[in-house]
Scaffold this active site. Structure first.
Site, PDB file in Angstrom:
ATOM      1  N   GLU B  60       0.808  -1.224   0.000  1.00 26.32           N
ATOM      2  CA  GLU B  60       0.000   0.000   0.000  1.00 26.32           C
ATOM      3  C   GLU B  60       0.838   1.269   0.000  1.00 26.32           C
ATOM      4  O   GLU B  60       0.559   2.205  -0.748  1.00 26.32           O
ATOM      5  CB  GLU B  60      -0.974   0.021   1.194  1.00 26.32           C
ATOM      6  N   HIS B 129     -10.460  -4.657  10.281  1.00 26.86           N
ATOM      7  CA  HIS B 129     -11.135  -4.332   9.020  1.00 26.86           C
ATOM      8  C   HIS B 129     -12.370  -3.463   9.260  1.00 26.86           C
ATOM      9  O   HIS B 129     -13.287  -3.466   8.447  1.00 26.86           O
ATOM     10  CB  HIS B 129     -11.553  -5.609   8.272  1.00 26.86           C
TER      11      HIS B 129
END
Lengths: 334, 326
Positions: B60, B129
């Site tokens: 990322e 998450h």
């Protein structure tokens, strides 16, 4: 490929200029004319100069870390504007907003100095991605130190550069220390060029004190990258004479080690070769040095000292674009 | 005006901007061949090819940095981070590179990237998450933060963000991709600054953004029907900069404010809006402003506990009734 005599003499001047420029920065820092952090380049001159002599400064895109003055100068940045930046003046190359660690000259395709170790790895890959997408001839050249290779961005970026065959030359200036930690105390594999083999990237390790050797290796590396063969990793073995920054006492290095490296000074080595070849005299060199010192003092330092500071009323300028119509939903809504 | 799903609106914005400008690219994990976890880039790989619709490795920070580097040369990357939880990893490049280059280069270099990413608590995705990260991005000078609450906003904001010269973070929501809404048939660009009054009212202002706008609207309906309280609902679609003027105007009219956020209250949107109210219109207030926020815990897996951690429309109604002493 080797350099012509005139090019060697010009390189000698440029390298000596870089050395004197940085030494004068040291003095200005002690005089408190320069603030913040200051990372100097003496000892490593052959790296920036040798590599960029083989690339096309001002044309190819260059990006580096916070030890960035000399890379900017080699790309064509005006030394007066660089010094004025260090003096935090409005006439500085970044209008006094950047400082030593953040020199930019976008017109000269010098895309900046960045102060997060390893930060430029992906930025360089991105510049290369843009060049590839826009089908352009320029390449990206990224200079970073050995210690940056222990960041995740090194591995992540080299993987993508290799995967997408990006036109980027990664130059590792291995000066053996990450601030005060010697490379063998921080890094499992000391030879950095070996670390990129896992990504299938062509790599070479070269004596970074010999500007002619750096140049010759860089010619091959640049050719490789520009011809579309993907990234190249060039490791240059070098040494910085001073501490990591001005706040570093440099007490962690053996004096014998420092003496050993100072005997292989990149400027003196080139000078002596030119003298031995009968192309330069000691008097020529002294005259050159005097001329450089005078230019730095009478033009560069004078300009920086006499320039105005930025206007505090403009503190919030450059945070966002001014009057960008898309902020309000486009020109139609303007 | 067609009614389409949120993901279709995002996809349409990508498609139009990529057709409009060959420098627009999109990149992220599984966005190409797969078409995106939430289908936001469905079909674009086949249409524009792998050079412009880039499946990235799971890196990322570096693929975000790569997009930022490309933007230095005029490329307009739309970077998808599959979940904001992973955007923590990209925070270095977003905050240290994209948001700061214009300033530290004295205006020479700009990073016109768009980073879009869904946050929020969905259905039992667990602590790693379920994060809501808008508060983190809001604190970064040089970065615009917008958060759409409808398909129309999602479409129009992405289009404006692509063309804007500043880096823009678009905070989406995992639960909202299948939400339907009307989107203009013609091209539409939504502002990246300001706020929108989505329901007029005279008694109290409910400030929401993204998913919490919908809780506010549900609460306003109940308050009106069951309690005779007419709530105004303001959609703070721009989180950075926040619309000081819009906030002040509404509170000066209703004299009461409740800020509704899915995130934890600590250093959050609610705290910031309340500070603005204090600074701009304290003496207009008839009651202390309130926050309806998440509980300050890592989001639990257990469904009952998860629901207990996150506010809803009922909590908004309860807060307003408490404010009115009912």
């Amino acid at each position: 490929m080797s350099l012509k005599i005139d090019d060697k003499k010009r390189l000698l001047r440029e390298m000596l200029f870089s050395r004197r420029f940085e030494e004068r920065c040291y003095e200005a820092y002690v005089e408190r004319k320069i603030g913040g952090f200051l990372h100097l380049y003496p000892g490593q001159e052959a790296c920036a100069h040798g590599v960029l002599e083989a690339a096309r400064p001002g044309f190819d895109y260059v990006i580096t870390s916070y030890r960035d003055h000399v890379h900017a100068l080699k790309c064509g940045a005006d030394p007066k504007a660089v010094m004025a930046e260090l003096f935090a003046k409005e006439t500085g190359i970044c209008k006094g907003r950047g400082g030593s660690m953040h020199i930019f000259d976008v017109d000269k395709h010098f895309m900046g100095g960045y102060a997060l170790v390893g930060g430029p790895f992906p930025l360089a890959a991105g510049i290369a991605k843009a060049l590839q997408l826009q089908k352009r001839e320029e390449i990206a050249v990224c200079f970073l130190g050995d210690a940056a290779n222990n960041q995740g961005t090194f591995h992540e970026s080299l993987n993508m550069a290799a995967l997408w065959n990006l036109p980027v030359l990664y130059v590792c200036e291995n000066n053996l220390y990450g601030i005060g930690t010697r490379i063998d105390r921080s890094t499992a594999v000391v030879d950095q060029y070996k670390r990129v083999s896992g990504y299938g990237i062509a790599a070479e390790q070269i004596d970074g004190q010999d500007v002619e050797a750096v140049y010759a290796a860089a010619v091959k590396a640049v050719k490789h990258v520009r011809s579309g063969k993907g990234p190249f990793f060039l490791e240059l073995m070098t040494y910085r004479y001073r501490g990591h920054s001005m706040s570093d006492s440099n007490a962690y290095r053996e004096k014998a080690e420092e003496r050993r490296w100072s005997k292989r000074d990149p400027i003196i080595m080139l000078r002596d070769r030119l003298i031995e070849a009968g192309k330069l005299t000691r008097e020529d060199y002294k005259a050159l040095d005097d001329e450089i010192l005078e230019e730095i003092e009478n033009e560069i330092i004078k300009f920086a000292e006499e320039s105005p500071e930025p206007d505090v009323a403009e503190l919030e300028k450059y945070v966002f674009a001014e009057n960008d119509p898309w902020v309000n939903g486009g020109p139609a809504n303007g | 005006m067609a009614e389409i799903m949120f993901w279709e609106a995002v996809r349409r914005a990508h498609d139009e901007e990529m057709t409009n400008d060959p420098n627009v690219i999109c990149m992220g994990e599984d966005i190409g061949v797969v078409g995106g976890t939430y289908k936001a880039t469905k079909g674009l790989y086949d249409k524009y090819g792998p050079e412009r619709v880039i499946d990235t490795p799971i890196s990322e920070n570096s693929y975000t940095g790569l997009g930022i580097g490309a933007s230095f040369l005029g490329v307009r990357p739309i970077i998808e981070i599959m979940s904001v939880n992973f955007a923590w990893l990209a925070l270095d490049q977003i905050a240290n590179s994209a948001a700061k280059v214009r300033y530290m280069s004295g205006g020479q270099l700009v990073a016109p990237v768009v980073v879009r990413s869904p946050g929020g608590t969905a259905h039992q995705l667990g602590a790693q998450h379920s994060a809501r990260m808008e508060k983190v991005f809001m604190g970064v000078a040089g970065l615009r933060v917008v958060t759409p609450s409808t398909p129309k906003q999602a479409y129009g904001m992405l289009k404006s963000a692509v063309r804007c010269e500043d880096p823009v973070f678009i905070n989406e929501h995992e639960l909202m991709y299948n939400m339907k809404g009307e989107v203009p048939d013609e091209e539409y660009f939504h502002p990246l600054e300001g706020s929108e009054t989505v329901r007029e009212g005279r008694d109290v202002t409910l400030f929401g953004y993204n998913i919490s706008v919908h809780w506010c609207l549900q609460a306003a309906e109940q308050l009106s029907q069951k309690h005779g309280i007419e709530a105004e609902v303001i959609d703070l679609y721009s989180l950075s900069p926040l619309d000081r003027q819009g906030i002040t105007k509404s509170v000066s009219k209703t004299h009461r404010a409740v800020v509704v956020e899915e995130a934890e209250p600590i250093v959050g949107v609610g705290a910031e809006v309340m500070a603005i109210i204090n600074e701009e219109c304290f003496f207009e207030l008839d009651a202390p402003p309130m926050r309806v926020s998440a509980v300050h815990v890592p989001i639990p897996y257990n469904h009952t506990m998860e629901k207990a951690a996150i506010p809803n429309a009922k909590d908004v109604v309860a807060a307003v009734l408490k404010m009115f002493g009912k």
